[in-house]
Design a protein around this motif. Sequence first.
Motif, mmCIF file in Angstrom:
data_model
loop_
_atom_site.group_PDB
_atom_site.id
_atom_site.type_symbol
_atom_site.label_atom_id
_atom_site.label_comp_id
_atom_site.label_asym_id
_atom_site.label_seq_id
_atom_site.Cartn_x
_atom_site.Cartn_y
_atom_site.Cartn_z
ATOM 1 N N THR A 62 0.845 -1.186 0.000
ATOM 2 C CA THR A 62 0.000 0.000 0.000
ATOM 3 C C THR A 62 0.881 1.235 0.000
ATOM 4 O OG1 THR A 62 -0.107 0.187 2.412
ATOM 5 C CG2 THR A 62 -1.796 -1.194 1.343
ATOM 6 N N LEU A 63 0.345 2.294 -0.531
ATOM 7 C CA LEU A 63 1.066 3.559 -0.530
ATOM 8 C C LEU A 63 1.331 4.015 0.898
ATOM 9 C CD1 LEU A 63 2.236 6.009 -1.996
ATOM 10 C CD2 LEU A 63 -0.073 6.983 -2.020
ATOM 11 N N SER A 64 0.337 3.866 1.759
ATOM 12 C CA SER A 64 0.501 4.319 3.141
ATOM 13 C C SER A 64 1.641 3.573 3.834
ATOM 14 C CB SER A 64 -0.799 4.162 3.923
ATOM 15 O OG SER A 64 -1.252 2.836 3.880
ATOM 16 N N TYR A 65 1.786 2.292 3.566
ATOM 17 C CA TYR A 65 2.896 1.528 4.152
ATOM 18 C C TYR A 65 4.229 2.091 3.669
ATOM 19 C CZ TYR A 65 6.251 -2.185 4.986
ATOM 20 O OH TYR A 65 7.373 -2.889 5.370
ATOM 21 N N HIS A 66 4.360 2.293 2.369
ATOM 22 C CA HIS A 66 5.614 2.790 1.816
ATOM 23 C C HIS A 66 5.915 4.212 2.309
ATOM 24 C CE1 HIS A 66 6.459 -0.679 -0.625
ATOM 25 N NE2 HIS A 66 5.225 -0.652 -1.090
ATOM 26 N N CYS A 67 4.890 5.040 2.412
ATOM 27 C CA CYS A 67 5.088 6.395 2.949
ATOM 28 C C CYS A 67 5.588 6.339 4.387
ATOM 29 C CB CYS A 67 3.790 7.194 2.888
ATOM 30 S SG CYS A 67 3.312 7.674 1.231
ATOM 31 N N THR A 68 5.002 5.448 5.170
ATOM 32 C CA THR A 68 5.415 5.301 6.561
ATOM 33 C C THR A 68 6.860 4.836 6.652
ATOM 34 O OG1 THR A 68 3.144 4.807 7.226
ATOM 35 C CG2 THR A 68 4.891 4.109 8.726
ATOM 36 N N MET A 69 7.228 3.884 5.836
ATOM 37 C CA MET A 69 8.605 3.381 5.864
ATOM 38 C C MET A 69 9.592 4.465 5.410
ATOM 39 S SD MET A 69 8.075 0.595 7.265
ATOM 40 C CE MET A 69 9.750 0.019 7.327
ATOM 41 N N LEU A 70 9.231 5.227 4.391
ATOM 42 C CA LEU A 70 10.096 6.329 3.951
ATOM 43 C C LEU A 70 10.220 7.388 5.038
ATOM 44 C CD1 LEU A 70 8.922 6.689 0.253
ATOM 45 C CD2 LEU A 70 11.184 5.946 1.038
ATOM 46 N N TYR A 71 9.112 7.711 5.695
ATOM 47 C CA TYR A 71 9.134 8.689 6.785
ATOM 48 C C TYR A 71 10.047 8.209 7.912
ATOM 49 C CZ TYR A 71 7.839 11.242 10.933
ATOM 50 O OH TYR A 71 7.907 11.970 12.092
ATOM 51 N N ARG A 72 9.917 6.955 8.284
ATOM 52 C CA ARG A 72 10.738 6.419 9.368
ATOM 53 C C ARG A 72 12.216 6.481 9.000
ATOM 54 N NH1 ARG A 72 8.177 0.882 11.291
ATOM 55 N NH2 ARG A 72 9.664 1.137 12.991
ATOM 56 N N SER A 73 12.532 6.143 7.779
ATOM 57 C CA SER A 73 13.918 6.189 7.325
ATOM 58 C C SER A 73 14.444 7.626 7.334
ATOM 59 C CB SER A 73 14.021 5.590 5.924
ATOM 60 O OG SER A 73 15.314 5.762 5.409
ATOM 61 N N PHE A 74 13.658 8.549 6.789
ATOM 62 C CA PHE A 74 14.074 9.958 6.752
ATOM 63 C C PHE A 74 14.211 10.514 8.169
ATOM 64 C CE2 PHE A 74 13.006 14.502 6.714
ATOM 65 C CZ PHE A 74 14.057 14.968 5.939
ATOM 66 N N SER A 75 13.273 10.203 9.025
ATOM 67 C CA SER A 75 13.291 10.694 10.399
ATOM 68 C C SER A 75 14.527 10.192 11.153
ATOM 69 C CB SER A 75 12.014 10.259 11.115
ATOM 70 O OG SER A 75 12.028 10.670 12.459
ATOM 71 N N ALA A 76 14.840 8.915 11.012
ATOM 72 C CA ALA A 76 16.011 8.348 11.681
ATOM 73 C C ALA A 76 17.299 8.977 11.156
ATOM 74 C CB ALA A 76 16.042 6.830 11.500
ATOM 75 N N TYR A 77 17.394 9.115 9.837
ATOM 76 C CA TYR A 77 18.577 9.716 9.218
ATOM 77 C C TYR A 77 18.745 11.159 9.680
ATOM 78 C CZ TYR A 77 21.697 11.447 5.557
ATOM 79 O OH TYR A 77 22.744 12.017 4.882
ATOM 80 N N THR A 78 17.668 11.912 9.638
ATOM 81 C CA THR A 78 17.701 13.319 10.026
ATOM 82 C C THR A 78 18.021 13.472 11.509
ATOM 83 O OG1 THR A 78 16.113 13.819 8.298
ATOM 84 C CG2 THR A 78 16.374 15.471 10.012
ATOM 85 N N SER A 79 17.434 12.636 12.326
ATOM 86 C CA SER A 79 17.698 12.701 13.773
ATOM 87 C C SER A 79 19.175 12.488 14.071
ATOM 88 C CB SER A 79 16.856 11.673 14.516
ATOM 89 O OG SER A 79 15.492 12.010 14.436
ATOM 90 N N ARG A 80 19.787 11.521 13.382
ATOM 91 C CA ARG A 80 21.232 11.289 13.572
ATOM 92 C C ARG A 80 22.041 12.522 13.192
ATOM 93 N NH1 ARG A 80 19.906 6.356 11.338
ATOM 94 N NH2 ARG A 80 20.741 6.915 9.304
ATOM 95 N N ARG A 81 21.698 13.137 12.083
ATOM 96 C CA ARG A 81 22.445 14.322 11.624
ATOM 97 C C ARG A 81 22.246 15.506 12.570
ATOM 98 N NH1 ARG A 81 23.426 14.699 5.941
ATOM 99 N NH2 ARG A 81 24.228 16.755 6.421
ATOM 100 N N LEU A 82 20.996 15.730 13.016
ATOM 101 C CA LEU A 82 20.718 16.863 13.891
ATOM 102 C C LEU A 82 21.261 16.649 15.292
ATOM 103 C CD1 LEU A 82 17.091 17.812 12.809
ATOM 104 C CD2 LEU A 82 19.240 18.900 12.149
ATOM 105 N N GLN A 83 21.324 15.403 15.719
ATOM 106 C CA GLN A 83 21.834 15.087 17.046
ATOM 107 C C GLN A 83 23.271 15.579 17.199
ATOM 108 O OE1 GLN A 83 21.815 10.861 17.991
ATOM 109 N NE2 GLN A 83 20.553 11.333 19.781
ATOM 110 N N GLN A 84 24.020 15.575 16.125
ATOM 111 C CA GLN A 84 25.398 16.065 16.153
ATOM 112 C C GLN A 84 25.461 17.543 16.516
ATOM 113 O OE1 GLN A 84 26.817 15.098 12.232
ATOM 114 N NE2 GLN A 84 26.769 12.894 12.613
ATOM 115 N N LEU A 85 24.362 18.264 16.282
ATOM 116 C CA LEU A 85 24.284 19.692 16.607
ATOM 117 C C LEU A 85 23.584 19.936 17.942
ATOM 118 C CD1 LEU A 85 23.078 20.903 13.108
ATOM 119 C CD2 LEU A 85 25.399 21.085 14.016
ATOM 120 N N GLY A 86 23.120 18.870 18.573
ATOM 121 C CA GLY A 86 22.368 19.011 19.813
ATOM 122 C C GLY A 86 20.899 19.323 19.576
#
Length: 143
Positions: free
Chosen positions: A4-28
């Motif tokens: 389903t589109l909703s499943y794929h959107c959720t998985m993409l969001y989770r991936s983007f969120s995790a990636y972004t969180s790691r990058r932003l965490q370096q800045l506090g």
Amino acid sequence: MFQTLSYHCTMLYRSFSAYTSRRLQQLGLSYGALFPLIYIGKHPQCTQAELTHALGLDWGYGQRSILKLVEDGFLLREKRGRSYHLSLSEQGLRAFQVSHQVFFDWDAEALSGLTPEEQVQLMALLEKVYHIPLSGAISCTKP
């Protein structure tokens, strides 16, 4: 596997969120700071009310987020008349640049298995899918 589109959107969001969180965490910073920083970076001297409205934030959450970013040295908050105007500090400007760049870096990583033609086709199809206008949407075009 879900197809389903909703499943794929959720998985993409989770991936983007995790990636972004790691990058932003370096800045506090946390993921929640991403869009306020980008909005203020693209709309210097905006008011707290403009930011809250544009991002569709709950008033209380928006206020707490802004105060936290001010306390942590990322934002400058100046009272003019009855409203507060927001701008980025030097530290906030660096965070804005990282926050903005994270979109392009994640895209490059996530889309690396597609040809340039497939990437263009995917973007065109996704734009057709989310034809619902988003109020105050943030543009992620290169500066």
